[in-house]
Design a protein around this motif. Structure first.
Motif, PDB file in Angstrom:
ATOM      1  N   ALA A   1      53.551  67.807 -51.678  1.00  0.00           N
ATOM      2  CA  ALA A   1      54.709  66.913 -51.831  1.00  0.00           C
ATOM      3  C   ALA A   1      54.438  65.855 -52.890  1.00  0.00           C
ATOM      4  CB  ALA A   1      55.023  66.257 -50.492  1.00  0.00           C
ATOM      5  N   ARG A   2      55.401  65.644 -53.751  1.00  0.00           N
ATOM      6  CA  ARG A   2      55.338  64.565 -54.736  1.00  0.00           C
ATOM      7  C   ARG A   2      56.763  64.153 -55.088  1.00  0.00           C
ATOM      8  NH1 ARG A   2      56.676  65.919 -59.881  1.00  0.00           N
ATOM      9  NH2 ARG A   2      56.787  68.144 -60.409  1.00  0.00           N
ATOM     10  N   ALA A   3      56.905  62.921 -55.555  1.00  0.00           N
ATOM     11  CA  ALA A   3      58.227  62.412 -55.905  1.00  0.00           C
ATOM     12  C   ALA A   3      58.664  62.958 -57.262  1.00  0.00           C
ATOM     13  CB  ALA A   3      58.205  60.884 -55.940  1.00  0.00           C
ATOM     14  N   VAL A   4      59.955  63.133 -57.426  1.00  0.00           N
ATOM     15  CA  VAL A   4      60.489  63.570 -58.704  1.00  0.00           C
ATOM     16  C   VAL A   4      60.165  62.514 -59.762  1.00  0.00           C
ATOM     17  CG1 VAL A   4      62.749  62.513 -58.288  1.00  0.00           C
ATOM     18  CG2 VAL A   4      62.569  64.450 -59.855  1.00  0.00           C
ATOM     19  N   ASP A   5      59.820  62.964 -60.979  1.00  0.00           N
ATOM     20  CA  ASP A   5      59.451  62.012 -62.016  1.00  0.00           C
ATOM     21  C   ASP A   5      60.259  62.251 -63.292  1.00  0.00           C
ATOM     22  OD1 ASP A   5      58.322  64.214 -63.286  1.00  0.00           O
ATOM     23  OD2 ASP A   5      56.289  63.733 -62.633  1.00  0.00           O
ATOM     24  N   PHE A   6      59.948  61.483 -64.307  1.00  0.00           N
ATOM     25  CA  PHE A   6      60.666  61.530 -65.577  1.00  0.00           C
ATOM     26  C   PHE A   6      60.663  62.937 -66.167  1.00  0.00           C
ATOM     27  CE2 PHE A   6      60.630  61.429 -70.189  1.00  0.00           C
ATOM     28  CZ  PHE A   6      61.707  60.613 -70.496  1.00  0.00           C
ATOM     29  N   TYR A   7      59.521  63.607 -66.102  1.00  0.00           N
ATOM     30  CA  TYR A   7      59.416  64.917 -66.746  1.00  0.00           C
ATOM     31  C   TYR A   7      60.181  65.995 -65.978  1.00  0.00           C
ATOM     32  CZ  TYR A   7      55.948  62.473 -69.488  1.00  0.00           C
ATOM     33  OH  TYR A   7      55.336  61.571 -70.314  1.00  0.00           O
ATOM     34  N   ASP A   8      60.298  65.857 -64.667  1.00  0.00           N
ATOM     35  CA  ASP A   8      61.148  66.771 -63.907  1.00  0.00           C
ATOM     36  C   ASP A   8      62.595  66.654 -64.384  1.00  0.00           C
ATOM     37  OD1 ASP A   8      59.135  67.785 -62.144  1.00  0.00           O
ATOM     38  OD2 ASP A   8      59.206  65.895 -61.051  1.00  0.00           O
ATOM     39  N   LEU A   9      63.044  65.415 -64.534  1.00  0.00           N
ATOM     40  CA  LEU A   9      64.425  65.227 -64.976  1.00  0.00           C
ATOM     41  C   LEU A   9      64.601  65.689 -66.420  1.00  0.00           C
ATOM     42  CD1 LEU A   9      67.214  64.165 -64.222  1.00  0.00           C
ATOM     43  CD2 LEU A   9      66.533  61.912 -65.092  1.00  0.00           C
ATOM     44  N   LYS A  10      63.598  65.472 -67.253  1.00  0.00           N
ATOM     45  CA  LYS A  10      63.678  65.920 -68.638  1.00  0.00           C
ATOM     46  C   LYS A  10      63.832  67.443 -68.703  1.00  0.00           C
ATOM     47  CE  LYS A  10      61.122  66.014 -73.003  1.00  0.00           C
ATOM     48  NZ  LYS A  10      59.847  65.688 -73.700  1.00  0.00           N
ATOM     49  N   ALA A  11      63.120  68.161 -67.834  1.00  0.00           N
ATOM     50  CA  ALA A  11      63.249  69.612 -67.801  1.00  0.00           C
ATOM     51  C   ALA A  11      64.669  70.033 -67.430  1.00  0.00           C
ATOM     52  CB  ALA A  11      62.238  70.199 -66.817  1.00  0.00           C
ATOM     53  N   GLU A  12      65.284  69.291 -66.481  1.00  0.00           N
ATOM     54  CA  GLU A  12      66.660  69.608 -66.094  1.00  0.00           C
ATOM     55  C   GLU A  12      67.623  69.376 -67.256  1.00  0.00           C
ATOM     56  OE1 GLU A  12      67.558  70.875 -63.170  1.00  0.00           O
ATOM     57  OE2 GLU A  12      65.545  70.788 -62.326  1.00  0.00           O
TER      58      GLU A  12
END
Length: 788
Positions: free
Chosen positions: A605-616
């Motif tokens: 488990a980890r929190a969503v971060d900047f790079y996750d959103l960038k991929a989206e």
């Protein structure tokens, strides 16, 4: 708005059950529900008079009452109500009676005393959810009369939802007009009896702005009985309309407002100093209204004032210092017409709610004031007695007639059905609209003063259609050929973006285009917002310049319901203004919060971060992803270290980042969500796909370990490579970053992969080395990069 069926049928009584009347009104454009006053009706409850009330010998809180219900012998009933006393008339449930709650009344013994029934409160009769004691009836109510007849409990309540354009239906008279028009019957118009003027006391009335107040009328009524009591029939009608009874004088004004649609107000004459002035308020002027709240008025707000100060907020609420009370013996009864524009927004601006403002904002008949004044005067005389004085009146007195031209050909064109000219004239006549034939198969229609909503030709066509019956207009296929638009290959539509996000687990939200000024100041302070002239709420006073407020509101709403994993997006327009020109811009915005992936066993488990959103976000770019760049930048609402400006070439495309901690605190959020917003026009254009032959020769790869300053971004390195590379360089990737030992302070190591290919031959070692050397030299020259 709630109105009584029995009251309505006194004005118009079509030979139809109430359900049919309701159905016809619904088909005519009025939304309503019908509900009985009491269901089931009480059985065996009659009017009784308490002859005596003595303390119970065995209980301090009980009384033994002797009750006359019109039989040979009075009944002995034990009662615990605090207001039980000799002389009053109250509902009495006899033995064998059944109350609406299902309670059956039997002979009972209470602390050794036989009780032959029960004295009832409004709650026990199903008329109220709460009651403080017995329901006291008028002193002249016939003893022994069934309570169903006394209180007309077999009545039904019409619960109407009136649209803003039909302010004329906010009364019994207005609703009766519509029922009469729909059923083709006549309204029972009973003119108010002539009021006999016996005094000569008047108050001078001055109207400063006759456009804001076309008509103002009022009269003094003196020598009132301060101990008068509102009769039961009026109390019941007010209660069934959702209004509480306050004082006989106030009850009369509310009753006439419900009956005729004209709001009235009663001032205590002894509290008025000098004359009556209808004027704009002075900037910062103070007024304490009937709720006890002190208002600070604005210059454009209309007030009623005497010679010293404002005494009422015109069309909204009266002032506390001039209101009637239990000792009032003389009043100035006001009946005025205030223009909708003069009242609109004032009540909401001061967070006041009144039935008068509700009606004035929608339009009150400017020809109704004198009739309503006489009707209220007569009711006050009947209930409180008194002496009537002459009417003081100011304004334009008679409204300007409104005439609208209606073309028969246009009516047929819009409805797709031919209604004969004779039927059109007959249907309009039902509404009180007089017609005069004109050359060219048209009519000049004179609109009644109470129909504020009829100002255009299409308004009259709609009235003809609803009275004729929408169900009688046959369905016909469209005569026009509708050709679907052909999107070009170089453009994609919004549905593609929407489906992409949905397929990746995002949920679409839809929010209002109005936002809170406080949110705007936090999320987009650099963009001037457009103020709404008449906001529906204080928290919706600006047009949005960004989609983030709606997303944050939805996210916070879900968080309060223990929903942590959220991926929300919205596709809508934002509004900006430049030199007086308002521009609407389509945008796509998203919000991500919670864990990076739904809870599972296979991934930590980890929190969503900047790079996750960038991929989206990159997934939305599709094949054009290489044309977009993410540059570190500063946005007032985003975290400075976790924020980027998105560019397509040199064109600004949007923002991405984490909400700034100060913004999180200012908006009282529990955590900081990740946000992005893109301009649709920068996403819409796409390149036409092209094909190229696959190379028959192998590719070659060279990996470089570069040492650069820690402030150099990956994008800067890639830009430098592509700007100086040999044409045979097909791809450059950064596949590792190292920070730590064996590196100087403020330095980092970047692993760069270069892939070369030539479709004409296999590259030789010398060619690859030369191309690699050129890249290395450019990196050293432009970014001071060295090989590790």
């Amino acid at each position: 708005m709630k109105l009584s069926e029995i009251w309505l049928r006194e004005w118009v009584n079509p030979q139809a059950p109430i359900d049919d009347i309701a159905e016809r009104l619904i088909m005519g454009g009025l939304e309503l529900e019908v509900e009985p006053v009491v269901s089931p009706l009480p059985q065996g409850v009659v009017v009784g008079q308490i002859l005596s009330a003595s303390p119970h010998p065995q209980a301090d809180r009980l009384q033994v009452c002797e009750v006359d219900i019109g039989q040979a012998m009075p009944l002995t009933i034990v009662c615990g109500a605090a207001n039980a006393r000799a002389g009053i008339r109250v509902p009495c449930a006899t033995v064998g009676a059944t109350l609406p709650s299902g309670m059956a009344i039997t002979q009972a013994t209470l602390r050794g005393v036989e009780s032959a029934g029960m004295l009832c409160s409004a709650k026990e009769l199903g008329l109220s959810e709460h009651s403080d004691g017995l329901l006291e009836l008028d002193a002249n109510t016939p003893i022994g009369q069934p309570i169903v007849e006394t209180l007309t409990l077999s009545d039904n309540i019409l619960n109407l939802e009136i649209t803003p354009n039909r302010g004329d239906c906010l009364s019994i008279q207005g609703l009766a007009r519509d029922v009469a028009a729909l059923f083709g019957v006549q309204v029972k118009r009973t003119p108010p009896p002539a009021v006999v003027v016996v005094g000569a006391q008047t108050l001078k009335v001055e109207v400063i702005d006759t456009h804001a107040c076309p008509t103002y009328a009022g009269r003094v009524i003196s020598r009132l009985n301060p101990k008068a009591h509102t009769p039961d029939w009026m109390r019941q009608r007010l209660l069934r309309s959702g209004l509480r009874c306050i004082h006989p004088l106030v009850d009369v004004t509310n009753y006439v407002m419900l009956e005729l649609g004209q709001p009235l107000h009663a001032f205590d004459t002894d509290k008025i100093k000098g004359s009556i002035h209808v004027r704009p308020a002075h900037e910062g002027e103070k007024l304490t209204v009937l709720t006890g709240e002190q208002l600070t008025l604005r210059a454009q707000e209309l007030v009623i004032a005497d010679d010293t100060a404002a005494i009422a907020l015109a069309g909204v609420m009266g002032g506390a210092d001039s209101g009637v009370g239990v000792d009032t013996t003389s009043i100035f009864l006001e009946s005025a017409c205030f223009a909708p524009a003069a009242v609109a927004g004032t009540a909401r601006r001061h967070k006041l709610s009144s039935d008068a403002a509700f009606r004035f904002e929608r339009g009150v008949d400017p020809a109704l004031q004198r009739t309503a004044l006489d009707r209220a005067t007569q009711l006050i005389l009947d209930i409180c007695g008194g002496e009537v004085h002459p009417v003081s009146q100011a304004g334009r007195h008679s409204p300007d007639p409104i005439q609208v031209r209606l073309r028969h050909a246009r009516l047929k064109q819009l409805l797709g059905h031919d209604i004969s000219a004779r039927d059109v004239e007959h249907l309009l006549a039902r509404l009180g609209i007089t017609t005069r034939n004109e050359i060219g198969d048209a009519w000049l229609c004179k609109i009644p003063s109470y129909r504020y909503d009829l100002r255009l030709e299409v308004d009259l066509i709609e009235e003809v259609a609803r009275l004729y019956g929408y169900d009688r207009i046959p369905a016909r296929p469209y005569q026009a050929a509708l050709a679907p638009s052909q999107p070009t290959e170089t453009q994609r539509n919004l549905s593609h973006i929407r489906q992409t996000l949905i397929a990746r687990g995002w949920q679409e939200t839809v929010s209002l285009a109005f936002i809170d000024a406080a949110q705007h100041a936090v999320l987009d302070p650099q963009t001037p917002a457009i103020a709404v002239d008449n906001p529906i709420a204080e928290t919706q006073s600006l047009m949005r310049t960004t989609l983030w407020p709606g997303l944050i509101n939805a996210w916070q709403h879900n968080r309060q319901r223990q929903i942590d994993y959220q991926r929300l997006f919205e596709i809508a327009v934002c509004f900006t203004q430049n030199n007086g020109t308002i521009t609407e811009t389509a945008r796509i915005a998203g919000l991500a919060s919670g864990p990076a992936t739904p809870e599972q066993w296979g991934v930590p488990a980890r929190a969503v971060d900047f790079y996750d959103l960038k991929a989206e976000v990159c997934a939305l770019f599709g094949a054009a992803a290489e044309q977009y760049r993410f540059e570190p930048a500063i946005h007032p609402a985003l975290h400075p270290g976790r924020c980027a400006r998105i560019l397509r070439g040199k064109t600004f495309a949007g923002w991405i980042g984490e909400l700034h901690p100060s913004a999180t605190h200012a908006l009282d959020l529990s955590s900081a969500p990740l946000l992005f917003e893109l301009d649709w026009h920068t996403l819409r254009d796409i390149a036409i796909p092209t094909t190229s032959a696959l190379s028959e020769f192998p590719s070659s790869r060279r990996d470089l370990a570069l040492v650069v300053d820690a402030g150099i971004s990956a994008q800067q390195i890639l830009d430098c490579v592509h700007s100086n590379a040999d044409p045979r360089l097909k791809k450059a990737i950064i596949f590792d970053v190292y920070l730590g030992e064996r590196l100087e302070n403020n330095k980092k190591s970047i692993a760069l992969g270069l892939i070369f290919n030539d479709p004409s031959h296999t590259l030789k070692l010398e060619e690859i080395d030369a191309a690699t050397t050129a890249v290395t030299a450019a990196l050293h020259r432009d970014l001071a990069a060295t090989l590790r």
